[in-house]
Write a protein that holds these residues in place. Structure first.
Motif, PDB file in Angstrom:
ATOM      1  N   SER A  99     -42.849  26.999  11.381  1.00 17.62           N
ATOM      2  CA  SER A  99     -41.939  26.129  12.130  1.00 17.62           C
ATOM      3  C   SER A  99     -42.072  26.271  13.643  1.00 17.62           C
ATOM      4  O   SER A  99     -41.472  25.505  14.383  1.00 17.62           O
ATOM      5  N   ASP A 100     -42.862  27.234  14.114  1.00 17.23           N
ATOM      6  CA  ASP A 100     -43.005  27.456  15.554  1.00 17.23           C
ATOM      7  C   ASP A 100     -44.357  27.014  16.089  1.00 17.23           C
ATOM      8  O   ASP A 100     -44.868  27.582  17.047  1.00 17.23           O
ATOM      9  N   ARG A 118     -40.194  21.436  12.134  1.00 16.97           N
ATOM     10  CA  ARG A 118     -39.540  22.685  12.548  1.00 16.97           C
ATOM     11  C   ARG A 118     -38.298  22.823  11.687  1.00 16.97           C
ATOM     12  O   ARG A 118     -37.206  22.390  12.050  1.00 16.97           O
ATOM     13  N   THR A 165     -42.424  25.668   5.954  1.00 15.86           N
ATOM     14  CA  THR A 165     -41.994  24.452   6.639  1.00 15.86           C
ATOM     15  C   THR A 165     -42.690  23.259   6.002  1.00 15.86           C
ATOM     16  O   THR A 165     -43.705  23.415   5.325  1.00 15.86           O
TER      17      THR A 165
END
Length: 211
Positions: A99-100, A118, A165
């Motif tokens: 998600s980053d 995200r 994610t």
């Protein structure tokens, strides 16, 4: 991973891991580490290497597969340009998304029709059983139909994707054309991508979360 390497390049020799941006490392045996991946690759006699494009701005010659393992920090524009050219030349890349994902890499992936969210995937229907410490944030997705996953499906193997994610792929929106997209793993129809990752309770919020 072994099957993917064999299919992409035939005689596999060297797997190179990008480093310098907080990526997951093959030397890490914690939850985010790739020590198990390293064990399997070495067992199958693959050579492992690392590259920091800020130190040496080129992908090593003889690279069979470049692995970009969930970098946390932004890549320099020169690094992104090197990766973009490498991919444009048709060289195989494995990207492990979380998600980053940094903005520069998100933009590069989008050119190929990929959109990385995200959020946190929640699957109340298919996940690791609670008897084994499972929760809906440890999905057990179903296999698609492809030669990479068909052997696992035939052997009734299971794959877990904890704290993952969502990933969307759409060739129609891709700037770079000519690729075929295959869905290898898919969560159940009851799953969703939870946007509020700090929430103590997981519930689908229409208009906010992603189905």
């Amino acid at each position: 991973t072994s099957a993917m390497l064999d299919l992409n390049s035939g005689a596999v020799r060297t797997v190179v891991f990008l480093e310098g941006h907080g990526e997951r490392t093959v030397d890490g045996d914690d939850r985010g580490g790739l020590a198990v991946m390293k064990e399997y690759l070495l067992r199958d006699q693959y050579r492992l290497d690392k590259v920091n494009l800020l130190v040496k701005p080129e992908i090593p010659a003889g690279t069979s597969l470049l692995v970009i393992a969930a970098p946390k920090k932004a890549l320099d524009t020169k690094e992104v340009a090197i990766l973009e050219k490498y991919m444009a030349d048709g060289k195989p890349v494995m990207y492990l998304a979380d998600s980053d994902t940094p903005a520069g890499l998100k933009a590069l992936l989008k050119k190929y029709g990929f959109e990385v969210g995200r959020n946190l995937v929640v699957d109340p229907s298919r996940h690791l059983h609670t008897l084994f410490g499972g929760t809906p944030v440890i999905p057990q997705p179903e296999f698609g139909t492809h030669e990479l996953v068909d052997p696992l499906k035939e052997k009734k193997r299971a794959v877990l994707t904890p704290w993952s994610t969502n990933l969307k792929a759409d060739g129609a929106t891709a700037e770079v054309k000519g690729y075929t997209y295959h869905e290898l793993l898919k969560t159940s129809a009851e799953s969703w991508a939870e946007v509020d990752m700090d929430s103590q309770t997981a519930q689908f919020d229409a208009g906010k979360d992603v189905k």
